[in-house]
Enzyme design. Structure first.
Site, short mmCIF file in Angstrom:
data_model
loop_
_atom_site.label_atom_id
_atom_site.label_comp_id
_atom_site.label_asym_id
_atom_site.label_seq_id
_atom_site.Cartn_x
_atom_site.Cartn_y
_atom_site.Cartn_z
N SER A 1 0.83 -1.20 0.00
CA SER A 1 0.00 0.00 0.00
C SER A 1 0.87 1.26 0.00
O SER A 1 1.64 1.47 -0.94
CB SER A 1 -0.96 -0.03 1.20
OG SER A 1 -1.97 0.93 1.07
N ASP B 1 -9.91 -4.54 -5.01
CA ASP B 1 -9.33 -3.51 -4.15
C ASP B 1 -10.03 -2.16 -4.39
O ASP B 1 -10.09 -1.68 -5.52
CB ASP B 1 -7.84 -3.37 -4.46
CG ASP B 1 -7.09 -2.52 -3.44
OD1 ASP B 1 -7.73 -1.75 -2.71
OD2 ASP B 1 -5.85 -2.64 -3.39
N HIS C 1 -7.73 -5.40 -0.67
CA HIS C 1 -6.50 -4.64 -0.55
C HIS C 1 -5.42 -5.38 0.24
O HIS C 1 -4.25 -5.39 -0.15
CB HIS C 1 -6.80 -3.30 0.12
CG HIS C 1 -5.64 -2.37 0.22
ND1 HIS C 1 -5.02 -1.83 -0.89
CD2 HIS C 1 -4.97 -1.89 1.30
CE1 HIS C 1 -4.03 -1.05 -0.50
NE2 HIS C 1 -3.97 -1.06 0.82
#
Length: 271
Positions: free
Chosen positions: A73, A193, A223
């Site tokens: 991320s 996601d 995610h």
């Protein structure tokens, strides 16, 4: 997030596979100093990581080993910026749902963004940025969601104004410079996601100048690919990551550029 608890699955799996694993909590995150969830300057955060990981690589036991970065991320954005600072220093990177672009589903309206950007100069630490609950959007597993909520080292409030501005500016900068990425990389992203945009991970794969690049898209996954998916999904993702690392963990003098690029869309359906 922080690296000692919420990243433990990744660290343990890599260590069991024979890799030396080092992690860092960014300033304002986890056990590091600073106001929780506050990033006054993203470049300073990247500089912290550059200094730390360079010092790790210079330890006597690591000097002759290959150097790989792994970022999830926001950490994916950090990895790409570390590569930008030292384009030839790292031998490869694993990017897990990287923040190359914040998904439209969680971004405020452009008018709101413009207003909040102006306000960030006056009240940078205020937690008033509207948006969806990231914990709810990112983690498929209800048990993992609850663990994150109970973890005092994880920031769970609304984004602080300056933090939100920094993340937006960094994601825009990275998206504009995808073609400058030159190191070998594996990017993995969940097709479901709604936190970071999987289409930009595909764009990274398509536009990066790297000759050794692989993109894997997992339909139905969210995610948090390495922590909050069902066990069969976690096994698949880590098998792909470890296979990619194993193939490249030989010697720095080997000809890495001879490896082909690969785009893989897993056709199986995931829970």
């Amino acid at each position: 997030m922080e690296c000692s608890i919420s990243m433990r699955i990744t660290g343990i799996r890599l260590a069991k596979a024979g890799f030396a694993v080092y992690g860092i909590d960014y300033r304002g995150h986890g056990k590091s100093a600073g106001l929780q969830g506050y990033i006054p300057n993203f470049d300073e955060l990247v500089n912290d990581c550059a200094k730390y990981y360079t010092s790790v690589c210079e330890l006597p036991q690591n000097k002759n080993k290959m150097r790989f970065l792994l970022g999830e991320s926001m950490g994916g954005a950090v990895v790409l910026l570390l590569h930008r600072k030292k384009p030839s220093f790292w031998h490869g990177a694993v990017l897990v749902a990287p923040m190359c672009k914040i998904a439209e589903e969680i971004k405020p309206h452009p008018v709101v963004i413009k207003t909040l950007t102006k306000l960030s100069s006056f009240i940078p630490k205020w937690k008033i940025v509207p948006g969806k609950d990231i914990t709810e959007c990112a983690f498929k597993s209800p048990e993992w969601r609850e663990e994150i909520r109970q973890n005092p080292l994880c920031y769970k409030g609304k984004p602080r104004l300056q933090t939100a501005k920094e993340l937006l500016m960094v994601s825009l900068d990275i998206e504009k410079n995808l073609n400058h990425v030159s190191l070998p990389f594996l990017v993995v992203h969940g097709g479901g996601d709604t936190v970071t945009d999987p289409s930009v991970s595909r764009a990274l794969y398509e536009t990066a100048m790297s000759e050794d690049k692989t993109f894997k898209l997992y339909p139905g996954m969210w995610h948090a690919l390495t922590s909050a998916e069902p066990q069969q999904n976690l096994h698949l993702v880590f098998a792909d990551i470890l296979s990619w690392l194993d193939e490249r963990s030989t010697t720095p003098s080997d000809n890495q550029s001879a490896r082909p690029s690969r785009y893989v869309k897993n056709d199986a359906h995931y829970a």
